[in-house]
Scaffold this active site. Structure first.
Site, PDB file in Angstrom:
ATOM      1  N   TYR A 155       0.826  -1.220   0.000  1.00  0.00           N
ATOM      2  CA  TYR A 155       0.000   0.000   0.000  1.00  0.00           C
ATOM      3  C   TYR A 155       0.860   1.270   0.000  1.00  0.00           C
ATOM      4  CZ  TYR A 155      -3.329   3.410   2.042  1.00  0.00           C
ATOM      5  OH  TYR A 155      -4.096   4.511   2.326  1.00  0.00           O
ATOM      6  N   PHE A 206       9.976  -0.951   3.553  1.00  0.00           N
ATOM      7  CA  PHE A 206       8.566  -1.092   3.935  1.00  0.00           C
ATOM      8  C   PHE A 206       8.215  -2.530   4.292  1.00  0.00           C
ATOM      9  CE2 PHE A 206       8.359   2.464   0.810  1.00  0.00           C
ATOM     10  CZ  PHE A 206       7.672   3.403   1.552  1.00  0.00           C
ATOM     11  N   LYS A 251       1.961  -6.444   9.208  1.00  0.00           N
ATOM     12  CA  LYS A 251       1.474  -5.238   9.888  1.00  0.00           C
ATOM     13  C   LYS A 251       0.157  -5.389  10.654  1.00  0.00           C
ATOM     14  CE  LYS A 251      -1.122  -3.461   5.970  1.00  0.00           C
ATOM     15  NZ  LYS A 251      -1.584  -2.296   5.236  1.00  0.00           N
ATOM     16  N   SER A 287       6.138   3.128  13.298  1.00  0.00           N
ATOM     17  CA  SER A 287       4.712   3.353  13.513  1.00  0.00           C
ATOM     18  C   SER A 287       4.472   4.103  14.812  1.00  0.00           C
ATOM     19  CB  SER A 287       4.024   1.984  13.590  1.00  0.00           C
ATOM     20  OG  SER A 287       2.737   2.125  14.129  1.00  0.00           O
ATOM     21  N   ALA A 288       3.363   4.834  14.855  1.00  0.00           N
ATOM     22  CA  ALA A 288       2.955   5.525  16.083  1.00  0.00           C
ATOM     23  C   ALA A 288       2.702   4.539  17.214  1.00  0.00           C
ATOM     24  CB  ALA A 288       1.690   6.335  15.814  1.00  0.00           C
ATOM     25  N   THR A 289       2.538   3.261  16.872  1.00  0.00           N
ATOM     26  CA  THR A 289       2.277   2.253  17.899  1.00  0.00           C
ATOM     27  C   THR A 289       3.443   2.162  18.897  1.00  0.00           C
ATOM     28  OG1 THR A 289       1.510  -0.006  18.268  1.00  0.00           O
ATOM     29  CG2 THR A 289       3.162   0.260  16.594  1.00  0.00           C
ATOM     30  N   TYR A 298       3.476  -6.975  17.129  1.00  0.00           N
ATOM     31  CA  TYR A 298       3.767  -6.119  15.972  1.00  0.00           C
ATOM     32  C   TYR A 298       4.466  -4.840  16.431  1.00  0.00           C
ATOM     33  CZ  TYR A 298       2.985  -2.444  12.536  1.00  0.00           C
ATOM     34  OH  TYR A 298       3.172  -1.368  11.675  1.00  0.00           O
ATOM     35  N   LYS A 342       8.590  -3.119  15.897  1.00  0.00           N
ATOM     36  CA  LYS A 342       9.016  -1.763  15.507  1.00  0.00           C
ATOM     37  C   LYS A 342       9.950  -1.172  16.562  1.00  0.00           C
ATOM     38  CE  LYS A 342       6.556  -1.629  11.706  1.00  0.00           C
ATOM     39  NZ  LYS A 342       7.212  -1.835  10.409  1.00  0.00           N
ATOM     40  N   TYR A 364       4.799   6.427  11.217  1.00  0.00           N
ATOM     41  CA  TYR A 364       3.555   6.800  10.535  1.00  0.00           C
ATOM     42  C   TYR A 364       2.406   6.811  11.534  1.00  0.00           C
ATOM     43  CZ  TYR A 364       6.146   4.547   6.665  1.00  0.00           C
ATOM     44  OH  TYR A 364       7.080   4.116   5.760  1.00  0.00           O
ATOM     45  N   PHE A 365       1.477   7.727  11.304  1.00  0.00           N
ATOM     46  CA  PHE A 365       0.232   7.696  12.065  1.00  0.00           C
ATOM     47  C   PHE A 365      -0.780   6.852  11.257  1.00  0.00           C
ATOM     48  CE2 PHE A 365       0.945   9.778  16.085  1.00  0.00           C
ATOM     49  CZ  PHE A 365       2.311   9.960  15.939  1.00  0.00           C
ATOM     50  N   ARG A 417     -12.696  -2.000  21.386  1.00  0.00           N
ATOM     51  CA  ARG A 417     -11.783  -3.046  20.922  1.00  0.00           C
ATOM     52  C   ARG A 417     -10.635  -3.114  21.930  1.00  0.00           C
ATOM     53  NH1 ARG A 417      -9.227  -2.157  14.999  1.00  0.00           N
ATOM     54  NH2 ARG A 417      -8.246  -0.412  16.087  1.00  0.00           N
TER      55      ARG A 417
HETATM   56  P1  NAD Z   1       1.535  -3.722   3.024  1.00  0.00           P
HETATM   57  O1  NAD Z   1       1.296  -5.041   3.647  1.00  0.00           O
HETATM   58  O2  NAD Z   1       0.569  -3.206   2.050  1.00  0.00           O
HETATM   59  O3  NAD Z   1       2.990  -3.693   2.348  1.00  0.00           O
HETATM   60  C1  NAD Z   1       4.073  -4.433   2.858  1.00  0.00           C
HETATM   61  C2  NAD Z   1       4.675  -5.200   1.683  1.00  0.00           C
HETATM   62  O4  NAD Z   1       5.783  -5.960   2.189  1.00  0.00           O
HETATM   63  C3  NAD Z   1       3.701  -6.200   1.053  1.00  0.00           C
HETATM   64  O5  NAD Z   1       3.651  -5.981  -0.335  1.00  0.00           O
HETATM   65  C4  NAD Z   1       4.277  -7.568   1.394  1.00  0.00           C
HETATM   66  O6  NAD Z   1       4.035  -8.503   0.373  1.00  0.00           O
HETATM   67  C5  NAD Z   1       5.749  -7.229   1.568  1.00  0.00           C
HETATM   68  N1  NAD Z   1       6.483  -8.164   2.439  1.00  0.00           N
HETATM   69  C6  NAD Z   1       6.152  -8.593   3.691  1.00  0.00           C
HETATM   70  N2  NAD Z   1       7.088  -9.437   4.145  1.00  0.00           N
HETATM   71  C7  NAD Z   1       8.043  -9.551   3.177  1.00  0.00           C
HETATM   72  C8  NAD Z   1       9.251 -10.268   3.064  1.00  0.00           C
HETATM   73  N3  NAD Z   1       9.690 -11.081   4.025  1.00  0.00           N
HETATM   74  N4  NAD Z   1       9.979 -10.145   1.924  1.00  0.00           N
HETATM   75  C9  NAD Z   1       9.564  -9.332   0.921  1.00  0.00           C
HETATM   76  N5  NAD Z   1       8.414  -8.622   0.979  1.00  0.00           N
HETATM   77  C10 NAD Z   1       7.664  -8.728   2.095  1.00  0.00           C
HETATM   78  O7  NAD Z   1       1.739  -2.674   4.227  1.00  0.00           O
HETATM   79  P2  NAD Z   1       1.795  -1.084   4.187  1.00  0.00           P
HETATM   80  O8  NAD Z   1       0.544  -0.564   4.783  1.00  0.00           O
HETATM   81  O9  NAD Z   1       2.235  -0.602   2.859  1.00  0.00           O
HETATM   82  O10 NAD Z   1       2.942  -0.851   5.262  1.00  0.00           O
HETATM   83  C11 NAD Z   1       4.309  -0.718   4.899  1.00  0.00           C
HETATM   84  C12 NAD Z   1       5.151  -0.615   6.156  1.00  0.00           C
HETATM   85  O11 NAD Z   1       4.671   0.480   6.948  1.00  0.00           O
HETATM   86  C13 NAD Z   1       5.085  -1.850   7.074  1.00  0.00           C
HETATM   87  O12 NAD Z   1       6.364  -2.071   7.601  1.00  0.00           O
HETATM   88  C14 NAD Z   1       4.122  -1.435   8.158  1.00  0.00           C
HETATM   89  O13 NAD Z   1       4.383  -2.093   9.376  1.00  0.00           O
HETATM   90  C15 NAD Z   1       4.408   0.059   8.262  1.00  0.00           C
HETATM   91  N6  NAD Z   1       3.271   0.815   8.799  1.00  0.00           N
HETATM   92  C16 NAD Z   1       2.049   0.739   8.174  1.00  0.00           C
HETATM   93  C17 NAD Z   1       0.961   1.434   8.699  1.00  0.00           C
HETATM   94  C18 NAD Z   1      -0.399   1.339   8.053  1.00  0.00           C
HETATM   95  O14 NAD Z   1      -1.384   1.701   8.719  1.00  0.00           O
HETATM   96  N7  NAD Z   1      -0.530   0.902   6.827  1.00  0.00           N
HETATM   97  C19 NAD Z   1       1.122   2.224   9.843  1.00  0.00           C
HETATM   98  C20 NAD Z   1       2.385   2.288  10.443  1.00  0.00           C
HETATM   99  C21 NAD Z   1       3.450   1.578   9.900  1.00  0.00           C
HETATM  100  N1  UDP Z   2     -12.440   1.479  14.590  1.00  0.00           N
HETATM  101  C1  UDP Z   2     -13.806   1.256  14.662  1.00  0.00           C
HETATM  102  N2  UDP Z   2     -14.341   0.255  13.885  1.00  0.00           N
HETATM  103  C2  UDP Z   2     -13.600  -0.492  13.033  1.00  0.00           C
HETATM  104  C3  UDP Z   2     -12.204  -0.240  12.952  1.00  0.00           C
HETATM  105  C4  UDP Z   2     -11.658   0.741  13.755  1.00  0.00           C
HETATM  106  O1  UDP Z   2     -14.506   1.915  15.427  1.00  0.00           O
HETATM  107  O2  UDP Z   2     -14.143  -1.380  12.354  1.00  0.00           O
HETATM  108  C5  UDP Z   2     -11.847   2.562  15.409  1.00  0.00           C
HETATM  109  C6  UDP Z   2     -10.749   2.122  16.364  1.00  0.00           C
HETATM  110  O3  UDP Z   2     -11.310   1.748  17.618  1.00  0.00           O
HETATM  111  C7  UDP Z   2      -9.884   3.397  16.453  1.00  0.00           C
HETATM  112  C8  UDP Z   2     -10.036   4.006  15.053  1.00  0.00           C
HETATM  113  O4  UDP Z   2     -11.235   3.463  14.516  1.00  0.00           O
HETATM  114  O5  UDP Z   2     -10.421   4.301  17.398  1.00  0.00           O
HETATM  115  C9  UDP Z   2      -8.868   3.707  14.102  1.00  0.00           C
HETATM  116  O6  UDP Z   2      -8.681   2.292  14.085  1.00  0.00           O
HETATM  117  P1  UDP Z   2      -7.626   1.613  13.100  1.00  0.00           P
HETATM  118  O7  UDP Z   2      -7.632   0.141  13.382  1.00  0.00           O
HETATM  119  O8  UDP Z   2      -7.893   2.058  11.703  1.00  0.00           O
HETATM  120  O9  UDP Z   2      -6.230   2.266  13.531  1.00  0.00           O
HETATM  121  P2  UDP Z   2      -5.420   2.153  14.923  1.00  0.00           P
HETATM  122  O10 UDP Z   2      -6.396   1.904  16.021  1.00  0.00           O
HETATM  123  O11 UDP Z   2      -4.467   1.048  14.732  1.00  0.00           O
HETATM  124  O12 UDP Z   2      -4.758   3.481  15.078  1.00  0.00           O
END
Ligand code: NAD
Ligand code: UDP
Length: 344
Positions: free
Chosen positions: A11, A80, A84, A124-126, A149, A153, A177-178, A292
């Site tokens: 993504y 990336f 996740k 991640s903000a987590t 997870y 990070k 990232y948020f 949740r």
């Molecule tokens: P995504 O799953 O869409 O993309 C990750 C990609 O990595 C996928 O295409 C997957 O096939 C590939 N991948 C996973 N393991 C692999 C491996 N061992 N070898 C090669 N490729 C591999 O996720 P995303 O949302 O694009 O997230 C990208 C990064 O950002 C991740 O590290 C995720 O933890 C981090 N992140 C995402 C979010 C979010 O909300 N999307 C928030 C904070 C951090």
């Molecule tokens: N959330 C919700 N219903 C859903 C998915 C998420 O109410 O089906 C709420 C969740 O409790 C949080 C916000 O939406 O307050 C964002 O959730 P998400 O899982 O997208 O992100 P994260 O909680 O990991 O920041």
């Protein structure tokens, strides 16, 4: 010289690849398609006119990864690739620790052997855990990540700091990232969750398109303006551009730097539902359910550091995010799967 993008068909990776290609940057993608589809490459080509160089490689496979470094002159890596899903990581911790941590170690070892010491990492903000108050600042403690997870990070961040400390040739940027939502404005690339979406926006778009009956709003008794959880939603294209600023900055400095990438504004679940309804003139069916487990009231970023040091600012509004998410969903009701092609 090329930028290597691990997880580049995912993504956030695919949106970053598009922005880099649009700037004329040479890009090499590695991905094992664990959570993405080959079709993404066609879509990237449609948008940019450029066929990206791609290798189907698992980052745990050091030999295959090293071959990519042998074939191309890699200048820096945007990393990336990783798993996740927070909930899944609770049930499958070893799978998460192995892929995310061992995968990153394999990548860093191959980079070191190839003499490439420049990396931008997706954190991640987590990592801020449950106890830090928003707005979250980069210098707050990051020990209590609340899920396997999240701990991957935390551990990778620490590993990168230790690496920079051990060898001053490394240039490392950690981006926290948020909540990325939205899609490219062409609606050709976007988020394609498998199965029932865990995250709020893809759930909303699936309700809007009739795939899910109604949204469950997880709790309305939080300490927020309307009782529902508050998050910092950021358009994925703004986020992608943040990586370009980080890559540019990496070439100017050594050591390790950490930046929040968010808008700095918190919106509640119901704010997002209302914005989506308004932006797209559509009604979202929802009900209030239990909280949740593990969710916090409020999480949004202090983005001063990224604004000042990366010279980066978000440009897209919540309306843009809602409109682009819906356009993507409407144009790709089954994500990257072309169900029309299955005729038997
Ligand atoms: P995504 O799953 O869409 O993309 C990750 C990609 O990595 C996928 O295409 C997957 O096939 C590939 N991948 C996973 N393991 C692999 C491996 N061992 N070898 C090669 N490729 C591999 O996720 P995303 O949302 O694009 O997230 C990208 C990064 O950002 C991740 O590290 C995720 O933890 C981090 N992140 C995402 C979010 C979010 O909300 N999307 C928030 C904070 C951090
Ligand atoms: N959330 C919700 N219903 C859903 C998915 C998420 O109410 O089906 C709420 C969740 O409790 C949080 C916000 O939406 O307050 C964002 O959730 P998400 O899982 O997208 O992100 P994260 O909680 O990991 O920041």
């Amino acid at each position: 010289m090329a930028i290597l993008i691990t997880g580049g068909t995912g993504y956030i990776g695919s949106h970053t690849v598009v922005e880099l290609l649009n700037l004329g940057t040479e890009v090499v993608i590695v991905d094992n398609y664990y959570n993405s589809k080959p079709e993404v490459l066609n879509r990237i080509k449609e948008i940019t006119g450029i066929e990206p160089t791609f290798y189907e490689v698992d980052i745990l496979d050091k030999e295959a990864l090293a071959e990519v470094f042998n074939k191309h002159r890699i200048q820096s890596v945007i990393h990336f690739a990783g798993y996740k899903a927070v909930g899944e990581s609770v049930g499958k911790p070893l799978m998460y620790y192995k892929n995310n941590i061992a995968g990153t170690i394999a990548l860093l070892e191959v980079m070191e052997e190839a003499g490439v010491k420049d990396i931008v990492f997706s954190s991640s903000a987590t990592v801020y855990g449950l106890d830090n108050p928003s707005p979250l600042k980069e210098n707050m403690p990051t020990m209590d990540a609340n899920s396997p997870y999240g701990y991957t990070k935390v551990v990778i961040e620490q590993m990168l700091r230790d690496l920079a400390h051990s060898d001053e040739e490394w240039s490392i940027t950690i981006l926290r990232y948020f909540n990325p939502i939205g899609a490219h404005q062409s609606a050709r690339i976007g988020e394609d969750p498998q199965g029932i979406p865990n995250n709020l926006m893809p759930y909303i778009t699936q309700v809007a398109i009739g795939k899910r009956e109604k949204l469950s709003v997880f709790g309305n008794d939080y300490d927020t303006h309307d009782g529902t959880g508050v998050r910092d939603y950021i358009h994925v294209v703004d986020l992608a551009i943040g990586h370009i600023r980080a890559i540019e900055k990496n070439t100017e400095k050594r050591g390790v730097k950490t930046y929040n990438l968010g808008t700095g504004i918190g919106y509640s679940v119901l704010d997002l539902v209302k914005a989506f309804e308004e932006a797209n003139d559509i009604t979202i069916n929802y009900e209030i359910t239990d909280r949740r487990p593990g969710d916090i009231d409020t999480c949004y970023a202090d983005v001063t550091l990224a604004n000042e040091e990366l010279n980066w600012r978000t440009e897209k509004t919540l309306m843009d995010m809602c409109r682009d998410s819906w356009n993507w969903q409407q144009n790709n009701p089954s994500g990257y799967d072309n169900l029309d092609a299955v005729t038997e």
